[in-house]
Design a protein around this motif. Structure first.
Motif, PDB file in Angstrom:
ATOM      1  N   UNK A   1       6.229  22.670 -57.603  1.00  0.00           N
ATOM      2  CA  UNK A   1       6.953  23.583 -58.413  1.00  0.00           C
ATOM      3  C   UNK A   1       6.105  23.740 -59.773  1.00  0.00           C
ATOM      4  N   UNK A   2       5.354  22.660 -60.237  1.00  0.00           N
ATOM      5  CA  UNK A   2       4.398  22.696 -61.276  1.00  0.00           C
ATOM      6  C   UNK A   2       3.538  23.792 -60.985  1.00  0.00           C
ATOM      7  N   UNK A   3       3.196  24.732 -62.385  1.00  0.00           N
ATOM      8  CA  UNK A   3       2.240  25.776 -62.235  1.00  0.00           C
ATOM      9  C   UNK A   3       0.679  25.225 -62.040  1.00  0.00           C
ATOM     10  N   UNK A   4       0.606  24.241 -62.698  1.00  0.00           N
ATOM     11  CA  UNK A   4      -0.901  23.647 -62.504  1.00  0.00           C
ATOM     12  C   UNK A   4      -1.272  23.384 -61.205  1.00  0.00           C
ATOM     13  N   UNK A   5      -0.073  22.417 -60.677  1.00  0.00           N
ATOM     14  CA  UNK A   5      -0.349  21.930 -59.324  1.00  0.00           C
ATOM     15  C   UNK A   5      -0.393  22.893 -58.259  1.00  0.00           C
ATOM     16  N   UNK A   6       0.361  24.059 -58.572  1.00  0.00           N
ATOM     17  CA  UNK A   6       0.400  25.308 -57.652  1.00  0.00           C
ATOM     18  C   UNK A   6      -1.028  26.120 -57.633  1.00  0.00           C
ATOM     19  N   UNK A   7      -1.801  26.354 -58.874  1.00  0.00           N
ATOM     20  CA  UNK A   7      -2.736  26.936 -58.905  1.00  0.00           C
ATOM     21  C   UNK A   7      -3.927  25.913 -58.612  1.00  0.00           C
ATOM     22  N   UNK A   8      -3.812  24.659 -58.430  1.00  0.00           N
ATOM     23  CA  UNK A   8      -5.030  24.024 -57.858  1.00  0.00           C
ATOM     24  C   UNK A   8      -4.893  23.589 -56.383  1.00  0.00           C
ATOM     25  N   UNK A   9      -3.673  24.155 -55.816  1.00  0.00           N
ATOM     26  CA  UNK A   9      -3.680  23.966 -54.652  1.00  0.00           C
ATOM     27  C   UNK A   9      -3.735  25.380 -53.449  1.00  0.00           C
ATOM     28  N   UNK A  10      -3.476  26.436 -54.372  1.00  0.00           N
ATOM     29  CA  UNK A  10      -3.601  27.684 -53.714  1.00  0.00           C
ATOM     30  C   UNK A  10      -4.812  28.418 -54.453  1.00  0.00           C
ATOM     31  N   UNK A  11      -5.522  29.554 -53.501  1.00  0.00           N
ATOM     32  CA  UNK A  11      -6.445  30.489 -53.894  1.00  0.00           C
ATOM     33  C   UNK A  11      -5.855  31.316 -54.429  1.00  0.00           C
ATOM     34  N   UNK A  12      -5.496  31.271 -55.807  1.00  0.00           N
ATOM     35  CA  UNK A  12      -4.531  32.295 -56.399  1.00  0.00           C
ATOM     36  C   UNK A  12      -5.230  33.752 -56.545  1.00  0.00           C
ATOM     37  N   UNK A  13      -6.499  33.677 -56.627  1.00  0.00           N
ATOM     38  CA  UNK A  13      -7.198  35.005 -56.856  1.00  0.00           C
ATOM     39  C   UNK A  13      -7.047  35.758 -55.592  1.00  0.00           C
ATOM     40  N   UNK A  14      -7.389  35.078 -54.343  1.00  0.00           N
ATOM     41  CA  UNK A  14      -6.980  35.745 -53.209  1.00  0.00           C
ATOM     42  C   UNK A  14      -5.501  36.213 -52.987  1.00  0.00           C
ATOM     43  N   UNK A  15      -4.663  35.468 -53.467  1.00  0.00           N
ATOM     44  CA  UNK A  15      -3.307  35.646 -53.497  1.00  0.00           C
ATOM     45  C   UNK A  15      -2.889  36.900 -54.070  1.00  0.00           C
ATOM     46  N   UNK A  16      -3.307  37.011 -55.470  1.00  0.00           N
ATOM     47  CA  UNK A  16      -2.917  37.884 -56.236  1.00  0.00           C
ATOM     48  C   UNK A  16      -3.712  39.495 -55.836  1.00  0.00           C
ATOM     49  N   UNK A  17      -5.224  39.362 -55.424  1.00  0.00           N
ATOM     50  CA  UNK A  17      -5.840  40.302 -54.936  1.00  0.00           C
ATOM     51  C   UNK A  17      -4.812  41.019 -53.784  1.00  0.00           C
ATOM     52  N   UNK A  18      -4.189  40.137 -52.608  1.00  0.00           N
ATOM     53  CA  UNK A  18      -3.486  40.857 -51.526  1.00  0.00           C
ATOM     54  C   UNK A  18      -2.182  41.327 -51.864  1.00  0.00           C
ATOM     55  N   UNK A  19      -1.450  40.838 -53.052  1.00  0.00           N
ATOM     56  CA  UNK A  19      -0.178  41.012 -53.377  1.00  0.00           C
ATOM     57  C   UNK A  19       0.259  42.104 -54.641  1.00  0.00           C
ATOM     58  N   UNK A  20      -0.991  41.967 -55.458  1.00  0.00           N
ATOM     59  CA  UNK A  20      -0.469  42.809 -56.807  1.00  0.00           C
ATOM     60  C   UNK A  20      -0.117  43.995 -56.604  1.00  0.00           C
ATOM     61  N   UNK A  21      -0.687  44.874 -55.765  1.00  0.00           N
ATOM     62  CA  UNK A  21      -0.415  46.211 -55.307  1.00  0.00           C
ATOM     63  C   UNK A  21      -0.059  46.215 -53.670  1.00  0.00           C
ATOM     64  N   UNK A  22       0.878  46.757 -53.302  1.00  0.00           N
ATOM     65  CA  UNK A  22       1.037  46.891 -51.845  1.00  0.00           C
ATOM     66  C   UNK A  22       1.719  48.476 -51.586  1.00  0.00           C
ATOM     67  N   UNK A  23       1.303  48.592 -50.272  1.00  0.00           N
ATOM     68  CA  UNK A  23       1.761  50.034 -50.016  1.00  0.00           C
ATOM     69  C   UNK A  23       2.862  49.689 -49.238  1.00  0.00           C
ATOM     70  N   UNK A  24       4.242  49.989 -49.458  1.00  0.00           N
ATOM     71  CA  UNK A  24       5.463  49.716 -48.874  1.00  0.00           C
ATOM     72  C   UNK A  24       5.394  49.982 -47.204  1.00  0.00           C
TER      73      UNK A  24
END
Length: 466
Positions: A192-215
């Motif tokens: 649940x810690x933000x720092x641990x989350x961002x060290x575990x996940x490829x956040x740039x890839x996650x954000x690129x996939x989800x920051x804009x979606x076609x519903x």
């Protein structure tokens, strides 16, 4: 006034048939709205009818407050008036309600009082869940954690409920939408810690996939959903007791943990987007799941089987039985056009198990909109758009939502060789959102706005006082 009298004759028939008191009261609220609507239609001019089912401001003039030319207009419904967001009995909750005031206002309208159960499946509950995710996600920018602890979750949920009801939402949303304090915590997710989350996940890839979606495309391609699942699985593996996830024998505990981690992932996404943008993404993702499932409950259908099974010897008796059965489905909830497609398939498969082999949908002229709540004096089915939508509040007309009353798509009798693939099916064209035409200056031709009259809300309030 014959069209209005029909509603109350139908209510007597329902009570005589043993319909439960709770169900009867829910339908009373709906039919009370329909009563005001059809009274307006019965008394309106031919010109009004040509304009379609849209109640005008003139219909509610008698119920509006008198405002002098110099007086500042005040909110007509006290429940819907903006309420202070700063004073709460629970001082423990540190969620920033003021920053999300616009979002909370949308949620209160989507879950408006007595109509929350009718809009719950498609509009109210998806919006409420999105609001919870965004509130916790936005707060993580200050707290550094993507969840509330169990001590804070209960008072914060109480505050959220208090804010929403103060702006007109129903008082039992936690029950309607199955919301619990655990919805604000990390539950079984180990991160649940933000720092641990961002060290575990490829956040740039996650954000690129989800920051804009076609519903529409997202529900089929699942680009963002896939990225969320991958991120949630990585988080779940951080547990001190990692559970087996090899092959088809994934333990139920692991599935629950991954689902809990998906919520944490969504909160992180909400922290990286502005509240309105986050709401659009979350509602789009939720709608993929909403449109996959028929929310209707199918009661016993032996009466239909007796009239339509083993070959149809009496068409009139069969269609009477079918229409009677479908009329009870119409009293449950508002559904989308894609949900109606799934409901038609589900009911057809159940009927086939009762040895009903002929296409009774075509025989009895059953259409998709026959599976949703009926509105207006002509009892026309209201199908909500398959894309995310919100209810809106007009000070003079009340609450409204987009509703398809005109598109008569025949219900498809299911064939085992060709079952519809719902939102990814290209063989059935169902409009998702209305398109305004130039000839009508923005008025919809395929969809109209159904207004839940302020007058009906006043009558409901008076009824509840008895």
């Amino acid at each position: 006034m014959l069209c209005c009298n029909h509603l109350f004759h139908q209510r007597k028939e329902d009570m005589g048939a043993g319909v439960s008191l709770k169900h009867s009261f829910t339908m009373f609220l709906l039919e009370l709205f329909m009563f005001f609507a059809c009274c307006h239609e019965c008394l309106s001019s031919p010109l009004d009818h040509r304009q379609g089912y849209m109640l005008t401001d003139g219909a509610t003039d008698a119920f509006l407050p008198k405002i002098t030319p110099t007086a500042a207009p005040q909110p007509f419904l006290p429940l819907l008036a903006p309420s202070p967001l700063s004073s709460f009995p629970n001082r423990l909750c540190m969620l920033n309600f003021t920053a999300a005031q616009s979002l909370i206002h949308i949620t209160s309208i989507d879950c408006w009082t007595a109509f929350a159960p009718l809009l719950a499946n498609v509009i109210c509950c998806p919006q409420l869940h999105a609001t919870l995710v965004i509130l916790v996600g936005q707060s993580s920018k200050e707290t550094g954690v993507l969840a509330l602890n169990r001590t804070l979750a209960k008072p914060c949920l109480s505050d959220i409920e208090q804010v929403l009801t103060g702006q007109g939402a129903g008082e039992n949303l936690n029950h309607i939408c199955s919301i619990h304090p655990s919805n604000l915590t990390e539950a079984s997710c180990p991160v649940k810690d933000v720092d641990e989350f961002e060290n575990t996940i490829n956040t740039s890839e996650l954000l690129a996939s989800c920051e804009k979606i076609d519903p529409v495309k997202e529900c089929c391609d699942q680009v963002c959903q896939g990225a969320i699942s991958d991120a949630a699985t990585r988080l779940a593996l951080k547990a001190s007791d990692p559970l087996s996830m090899d092959g088809p024998h994934v333990l139920p505990q692991h599935s629950t943990r991954v689902n809990d981690c998906k919520t944490v992932v969504l909160r992180w996404l909400a922290s990286k987007l502005d509240p309105f943008h986050a709401k659009e993404v979350l509602r789009g993702l939720t709608n993929c799941n909403v449109n996959k499932v028929c929310p209707l409950i199918f009661p016993n259908m032996k009466h239909v089987a007796n009239s339509c099974g083993n070959g149809i010897s009496d068409r009139a008796a069969c269609c009477d039985a079918m229409n009677s059965y479908v009329s009870h489905l119409q009293k449950q909830t508002l559904i989308t056009n894609l949900q109606a497609l799934d409901c038609a398939t589900s009911l057809g498969l159940k009927l086939q198990k009762y040895n009903i082999t002929k296409d009774v949908y075509s025989l009895c002229h059953i259409s998709l909109k026959d599976f949703s709540l009926q509105v207006g004096s002509q009892a026309s089915g209201c199908l909500l758009p398959s894309l995310p939508s919100d209810a809106t509040l007009d000070k003079f007309s009340g609450i409204s939502f987009i509703c398809d009353l005109n598109d008569n798509i025949p219900a498809q009798w299911p064939s085992m060789s060709l079952l519809p693939a719902l939102s990814c099916n290209t063989t059935v064209r169902i409009p998702a959102l209305p398109a305004a035409t130039n000839a009508q200056s923005g008025r919809y031709t395929e969809y109209v706005a159904v207004y839940l009259l302020v007058a009906s809300s006043m009558a409901i309030a008076m009824f509840l006082q008895f």
